[in-house]
Design a protein around this motif. Structure first.
Motif, mmCIF file in Angstrom:
data_model
loop_
_atom_site.group_PDB
_atom_site.id
_atom_site.type_symbol
_atom_site.label_atom_id
_atom_site.label_comp_id
_atom_site.label_asym_id
_atom_site.label_seq_id
_atom_site.Cartn_x
_atom_site.Cartn_y
_atom_site.Cartn_z
ATOM 1 N N HIS A 85 -8.798 3.398 -10.666
ATOM 2 C CA HIS A 85 -9.554 2.284 -10.093
ATOM 3 C C HIS A 85 -8.618 1.185 -9.574
ATOM 4 C CE1 HIS A 85 -13.400 3.964 -10.991
ATOM 5 N NE2 HIS A 85 -13.207 3.956 -12.293
ATOM 6 N N ASN B 83 -3.234 4.314 1.151
ATOM 7 C CA ASN B 83 -3.555 4.326 2.573
ATOM 8 C C ASN B 83 -4.494 5.480 2.913
ATOM 9 O OD1 ASN B 83 -1.887 2.096 3.231
ATOM 10 N ND2 ASN B 83 -0.078 3.419 3.232
ATOM 11 N N PRO B 84 -5.326 5.343 3.943
ATOM 12 C CA PRO B 84 -6.162 6.471 4.388
ATOM 13 C C PRO B 84 -5.284 7.697 4.682
ATOM 14 C CG PRO B 84 -6.846 4.455 5.470
ATOM 15 C CD PRO B 84 -5.584 4.116 4.729
ATOM 16 N N LYS C 206 -7.146 10.790 0.170
ATOM 17 C CA LYS C 206 -8.088 9.723 0.487
ATOM 18 C C LYS C 206 -8.638 9.937 1.885
ATOM 19 C CE LYS C 206 -8.704 4.723 0.376
ATOM 20 N NZ LYS C 206 -8.069 3.411 0.094
ATOM 21 N N ASP D 225 -15.852 11.331 -6.850
ATOM 22 C CA ASP D 225 -15.661 10.106 -6.075
ATOM 23 C C ASP D 225 -15.690 10.424 -4.578
ATOM 24 O OD1 ASP D 225 -14.243 7.828 -4.686
ATOM 25 O OD2 ASP D 225 -14.205 7.076 -6.734
ATOM 26 N N ARG E 242 -14.674 8.884 -2.056
ATOM 27 C CA ARG E 242 -13.574 8.357 -1.245
ATOM 28 C C ARG E 242 -12.414 9.332 -1.117
ATOM 29 N NH1 ARG E 242 -12.979 2.905 -4.635
ATOM 30 N NH2 ARG E 242 -13.429 4.473 -6.268
ATOM 31 N N THR F 124 0.861 -1.178 0.000
ATOM 32 C CA THR F 124 0.000 0.000 0.000
ATOM 33 C C THR F 124 0.899 1.230 0.000
ATOM 34 O OG1 THR F 124 -0.126 -0.007 2.414
ATOM 35 C CG2 THR F 124 -1.865 -1.171 1.201
ATOM 36 N N ILE G 147 -6.703 3.010 -6.101
ATOM 37 C CA ILE G 147 -7.416 3.642 -4.983
ATOM 38 C C ILE G 147 -7.434 2.748 -3.738
ATOM 39 C CG2 ILE G 147 -9.677 2.850 -5.778
ATOM 40 C CD1 ILE G 147 -8.848 6.187 -3.972
ATOM 41 N N ASP G 148 -7.546 1.428 -3.919
ATOM 42 C CA ASP G 148 -7.557 0.531 -2.759
ATOM 43 C C ASP G 148 -6.155 0.249 -2.235
ATOM 44 O OD1 ASP G 148 -10.310 0.340 -2.694
ATOM 45 O OD2 ASP G 148 -10.368 -1.408 -4.024
ATOM 46 N N LYS G 149 -5.129 0.633 -2.994
ATOM 47 C CA LYS G 149 -3.749 0.491 -2.537
ATOM 48 C C LYS G 149 -3.237 1.762 -1.862
ATOM 49 C CE LYS G 149 -2.243 -3.022 -5.857
ATOM 50 N NZ LYS G 149 -1.786 -4.013 -4.854
#
Length: 213
Positions: free
Chosen positions: A146, A153-154, A212, A193, A195, A128, A149-151
């Protein structure tokens, strides 16, 4: 790519941090030997990338689109001492050129090159990231988003380059202009988006900062 009057643009550059000598050398050799040297981030934007990275102090960075490694080195300036930057490019002819300058820098051991299509490589990266810089082929910007985005970190940052696309984003769209359409779609995605939160900066050819949530 310069939307400010030249005199004002010169003032902005003159009152910003100076370009390091190694990056001056990289720029000169890129213009001497490499096709499309305009793809370089350039001294002013490079200092912006460096400042953002230093403020974020990332442990891990992902870069999509290495070219000759200018932005890579700018982003690496903000890495934590045990941090690393992974940079992806599809052009194998530039790999040795990049590595030469990476190894001349203080960050060579922290920079990991990946050769090939980013769409194939990103899913294989078992990591990440705190900061991601997107500066690759425009038609795939939405696809890259896409995938990454999940990789991210907050609290992590996405930096997206060329989001004003030479000013074409506010001109009538040519139906055959795939790249401009892709940038328009990408800018809309970043704005809508839920997120992320986004601000688009009119720096050079446009640089978006997305955080994010």
């Amino acid at each position: 790519m310069h939307f400010l009057p030249e005199e004002l643009d010169d003032y902005v550059v003159a009152h910003s941090e100076a370009e390091p000598e190694l990056l001056q050398q990289l720029t000169r050799e890129t213009y001497q030997k490499i096709l499309q040297p305009i793809m370089l981030s350039g001294s002013y934007q490079g200092r912006v990338l460096s400042m953002i990275s230093k403020l974020k102090q990332p442990k891990t960075i992902l870069e999509l689109g290495t070219f000759t490694g200018y932005a890579t080195l700018c982003l690496a300036e903000g890495l934590q001492k045990d941090g690393e930057i992974h940079t992806i490019d599809i052009n194998e002819e530039l790999e040795d050129f990049q590595r030469k300058y990476f190894d001349k820098s203080a960050y060579g051991h922290q920079i990991f090159q990946h050769l090939g299509d980013a769409l194939d490589i990103i899913p294989k990266l078992d990591k990440t990231f705190d900061l991601i810089f997107i500066d690759a082929d425009k038609p795939n910007y939405v696809n890259y988003f896409h995938l990454i985005i999940d990789k991210l970190n907050p609290g992590g940052i996405i930096l997206s380059d060329n989001v004003l696309w030479h000013g074409k984003v506010v001109e009538p769209l040519d139906p055959k202009d795939v790249s401009t359409k892709a940038v328009l779609d990408y800018n809309t995605l970043l704005k809508e988006d839920p997120r992320i939160e986004t601000v688009l900066l009119p720096i050079r050819d446009g640089l978006t900062i997305s955080r994010k949530l």
